[in-house]
Design a protein around this motif. Structure first.
Motif, mmCIF file in Angstrom:
data_model
loop_
_atom_site.group_PDB
_atom_site.id
_atom_site.type_symbol
_atom_site.label_atom_id
_atom_site.label_comp_id
_atom_site.label_asym_id
_atom_site.label_seq_id
_atom_site.Cartn_x
_atom_site.Cartn_y
_atom_site.Cartn_z
ATOM 1 N N LYS A 104 0.854 -1.181 0.000
ATOM 2 C CA LYS A 104 0.000 0.000 0.000
ATOM 3 C C LYS A 104 0.896 1.239 0.000
ATOM 4 O O LYS A 104 1.754 1.398 0.865
ATOM 5 N N GLU A 105 0.709 2.086 -0.989
ATOM 6 C CA GLU A 105 1.443 3.341 -1.087
ATOM 7 C C GLU A 105 0.434 4.476 -1.205
ATOM 8 O O GLU A 105 -0.186 4.654 -2.257
ATOM 9 N N GLY A 106 0.282 5.220 -0.125
ATOM 10 C CA GLY A 106 -0.705 6.279 -0.142
ATOM 11 C C GLY A 106 -2.097 5.708 -0.275
ATOM 12 O O GLY A 106 -2.569 4.975 0.585
ATOM 13 N N SER A 107 -2.745 6.027 -1.384
ATOM 14 C CA SER A 107 -4.128 5.597 -1.600
ATOM 15 C C SER A 107 -4.242 4.433 -2.568
ATOM 16 O O SER A 107 -5.355 4.049 -2.924
ATOM 17 N N ILE A 108 -3.117 3.894 -3.011
ATOM 18 C CA ILE A 108 -3.179 2.828 -4.007
ATOM 19 C C ILE A 108 -2.488 1.566 -3.496
ATOM 20 O O ILE A 108 -1.695 1.605 -2.552
ATOM 21 N N TYR A 109 -2.833 0.459 -4.134
ATOM 22 C CA TYR A 109 -2.268 -0.833 -3.795
ATOM 23 C C TYR A 109 -1.595 -1.401 -5.044
ATOM 24 O O TYR A 109 -2.039 -1.165 -6.168
ATOM 25 N N LYS A 110 -0.544 -2.174 -4.824
ATOM 26 C CA LYS A 110 0.152 -2.784 -5.957
ATOM 27 C C LYS A 110 0.874 -4.028 -5.482
ATOM 28 O O LYS A 110 1.029 -4.267 -4.271
ATOM 29 N N LEU A 111 1.317 -4.835 -6.440
ATOM 30 C CA LEU A 111 2.090 -6.025 -6.131
ATOM 31 C C LEU A 111 3.507 -5.627 -5.753
ATOM 32 O O LEU A 111 4.024 -4.617 -6.237
ATOM 33 N N PRO A 112 4.165 -6.401 -4.885
ATOM 34 C CA PRO A 112 5.564 -6.106 -4.567
ATOM 35 C C PRO A 112 6.422 -6.184 -5.829
ATOM 36 O O PRO A 112 6.148 -6.980 -6.737
ATOM 37 N N LEU A 113 7.451 -5.354 -5.885
ATOM 38 C CA LEU A 113 8.353 -5.359 -7.036
ATOM 39 C C LEU A 113 9.173 -6.635 -7.048
ATOM 40 O O LEU A 113 9.665 -7.086 -6.019
ATOM 41 N N LYS A 114 9.314 -7.204 -8.242
ATOM 42 C CA LYS A 114 10.203 -8.348 -8.399
ATOM 43 C C LYS A 114 11.629 -7.854 -8.560
ATOM 44 O O LYS A 114 11.879 -6.717 -8.903
ATOM 45 N N GLU A 115 12.566 -8.723 -8.329
ATOM 46 C CA GLU A 115 13.969 -8.350 -8.434
ATOM 47 C C GLU A 115 14.292 -7.841 -9.841
ATOM 48 O O GLU A 115 13.875 -8.432 -10.838
ATOM 49 N N ASN A 116 15.011 -6.709 -9.894
ATOM 50 C CA ASN A 116 15.423 -6.068 -11.151
ATOM 51 C C ASN A 116 14.263 -5.439 -11.902
ATOM 52 O O ASN A 116 14.430 -5.022 -13.052
ATOM 53 N N GLU A 117 13.095 -5.359 -11.296
ATOM 54 C CA GLU A 117 11.962 -4.724 -11.970
ATOM 55 C C GLU A 117 11.970 -3.238 -11.666
ATOM 56 O O GLU A 117 12.067 -2.840 -10.500
ATOM 57 N N PRO A 118 11.932 -2.359 -12.680
ATOM 58 C CA PRO A 118 11.967 -0.922 -12.421
ATOM 59 C C PRO A 118 10.697 -0.472 -11.713
ATOM 60 O O PRO A 118 9.614 -0.992 -11.959
ATOM 61 N N SER A 119 10.853 0.470 -10.801
ATOM 62 C CA SER A 119 9.684 1.006 -10.119
ATOM 63 C C SER A 119 8.963 1.970 -11.032
ATOM 64 O O SER A 119 9.560 2.648 -11.851
ATOM 65 N N SER A 120 7.640 2.035 -10.884
ATOM 66 C CA SER A 120 6.842 2.931 -11.702
ATOM 67 C C SER A 120 6.510 4.160 -10.897
ATOM 68 O O SER A 120 6.543 4.148 -9.668
ATOM 69 N N VAL A 121 6.169 5.222 -11.568
ATOM 70 C CA VAL A 121 5.813 6.448 -10.886
ATOM 71 C C VAL A 121 4.437 6.859 -11.338
ATOM 72 O O VAL A 121 3.990 6.531 -12.431
ATOM 73 N N GLY A 122 3.764 7.602 -10.455
ATOM 74 C CA GLY A 122 2.440 8.086 -10.828
ATOM 75 C C GLY A 122 1.375 7.043 -10.615
ATOM 76 O O GLY A 122 1.643 5.907 -10.274
ATOM 77 N N SER A 123 0.157 7.454 -10.831
ATOM 78 C CA SER A 123 -0.994 6.584 -10.623
ATOM 79 C C SER A 123 -1.610 6.206 -11.951
ATOM 80 O O SER A 123 -1.649 6.998 -12.880
ATOM 81 N N LEU A 124 -2.078 4.984 -12.020
ATOM 82 C CA LEU A 124 -2.741 4.517 -13.236
ATOM 83 C C LEU A 124 -4.245 4.610 -13.119
ATOM 84 O O LEU A 124 -4.955 4.170 -14.007
ATOM 85 N N ASP A 125 -4.726 5.170 -12.023
ATOM 86 C CA ASP A 125 -6.162 5.132 -11.769
ATOM 87 C C ASP A 125 -6.762 6.503 -11.533
ATOM 88 O O ASP A 125 -7.632 6.681 -10.702
ATOM 89 N N GLY A 126 -6.311 7.501 -12.251
ATOM 90 C CA GLY A 126 -6.941 8.804 -12.125
ATOM 91 C C GLY A 126 -6.063 9.770 -11.374
ATOM 92 O O GLY A 126 -4.922 9.505 -11.028
ATOM 93 N N SER A 127 -6.599 10.956 -11.128
ATOM 94 C CA SER A 127 -5.835 12.040 -10.529
ATOM 95 C C SER A 127 -5.645 11.814 -9.044
ATOM 96 O O SER A 127 -6.326 11.027 -8.406
ATOM 97 N N ASP A 128 -4.662 12.566 -8.486
ATOM 98 C CA ASP A 128 -4.432 12.492 -7.049
ATOM 99 C C ASP A 128 -5.653 12.983 -6.291
ATOM 100 O O ASP A 128 -5.964 12.489 -5.210
ATOM 101 N N ALA A 129 -6.340 13.949 -6.855
ATOM 102 C CA ALA A 129 -7.525 14.484 -6.179
ATOM 103 C C ALA A 129 -8.591 13.406 -6.039
ATOM 104 O O ALA A 129 -9.253 13.282 -5.009
ATOM 105 N N GLU A 130 -8.765 12.574 -7.084
ATOM 106 C CA GLU A 130 -9.757 11.513 -7.016
ATOM 107 C C GLU A 130 -9.376 10.495 -5.952
ATOM 108 O O GLU A 130 -10.218 9.998 -5.209
ATOM 109 N N LEU A 131 -8.061 10.194 -5.879
ATOM 110 C CA LEU A 131 -7.615 9.229 -4.897
ATOM 111 C C LEU A 131 -7.775 9.759 -3.486
ATOM 112 O O LEU A 131 -8.142 9.032 -2.567
ATOM 113 N N GLU A 132 -7.487 11.060 -3.293
ATOM 114 C CA GLU A 132 -7.637 11.635 -1.966
ATOM 115 C C GLU A 132 -9.097 11.621 -1.536
ATOM 116 O O GLU A 132 -9.428 11.360 -0.384
#
Length: 250
Positions: A211-239
């Motif tokens: 859980k990062e802030g208002s979103i959930y995601k799978l744990p990163l696998k080894e050597n997998e680059p981290s992603s930035v930003g949200s794929l589910d709308g604006s920060d305002a919607e998440l807040e």
């Protein structure tokens, strides 16, 4: 004899069992009605209408065996029990009479559970049955939702994980919208909206989600680059969505 003959006979057996169960339920309903009439009607009115039933004691004894078996099983349980759990307990620990009954007529267990629910001697949440004392204890501790809708036997956990594998990081709202169409999870979400949030919290505790802030995601696998930003709308919607979450998910 062909395979189709065997399947047809097996299907017919299931139909007969269903008919027996319906008839048993109808008989129980009539017996309850007659018992109520016997309590309120004058004796002279009942003299020729409700003669003594020679099988009444036998029926009572039979019901008492089922009742005691279910009460014993629920009495030692520390969590809710599915009907198959109750049947397994009776087969392993029940009296001789109870073991004979569960092997001869498993539907009798369902009939007794229905009667005990009506009488307040058992309780049901989700698919699981509880003694009233255990239900009260789990409710007070806040554990009832997680226990009643446990995914240990249903594969719900895998369904949640697959949703994240397919869609990536998501807010709870987006996840619930996706899962409402799932034939297994959808009915549970409809019956208890809190179920989805409880499952998310459990997956985070088990390290299967992050859980990062208002979103959930799978744990990163080894050597997998981290992603930035949200794929589910604006920060305002998440807040806005975050503000409506249960406290333990904020």
């Amino acid at each position: 004899m062909t395979r189709e003959d065997v399947l047809a006979r097996r299907e017919r057996r299931g139909e007969i069992l269903a008919q027996i169960e319906r008839l048993q339920t109808q008989i129980q309903d009539i017996d309850r009605w007659l018992e109520a009439v016997a309590l309120i009607a004058p004796d002279d009115f009942l003299a020729d209408v409700l003669p003594p039933n020679p099988s009444s004691k036998e029926n009572a004894d039979r019901a008492s065996v089922w009742r005691q078996a279910v009460e014993d099983a629920l009495g030692v349980a520390e969590r809710g029990m599915l009907p198959r759990d109750l049947a397994a307990y009776i087969r392993d620990h029940g009296s001789v009479e109870a073991r004979e009954k569960i092997n001869r007529n498993p539907n009798g267990l369902y009939n007794m559970l229905a009667r005990m629910l009506d009488e307040g001697l058992a309780a049901k949440v989700g698919d699981k049955f509880y003694s009233p004392a255990l239900l009260s204890k789990l409710t007070e501790s806040g554990e009832i939702n997680e226990d009643a809708y446990s995914d240990s036997a249903t594969g719900t956990k895998a369904i949640f994980i697959k949703a994240f594998e397919h869609h990536g990081m998501m807010s709870p709202k987006s996840l619930m919208e996706i899962l409402r169409s799932d034939p297994e999870v959808g009915p549970k979400l409809k019956a208890n909206p809190q179920y989805g949030y409880s499952t998310l919290a459990r997956l985070v505790r088990q390290g299967l989600l992050i859980k990062e802030g208002s979103i959930y995601k799978l744990p990163l696998k080894e050597n997998e680059p981290s992603s930035v930003g949200s794929l589910d709308g604006s920060d305002a919607e998440l807040e806005e969505e975050e503000s409506g979450l249960p406290a333990f998910l904020r």
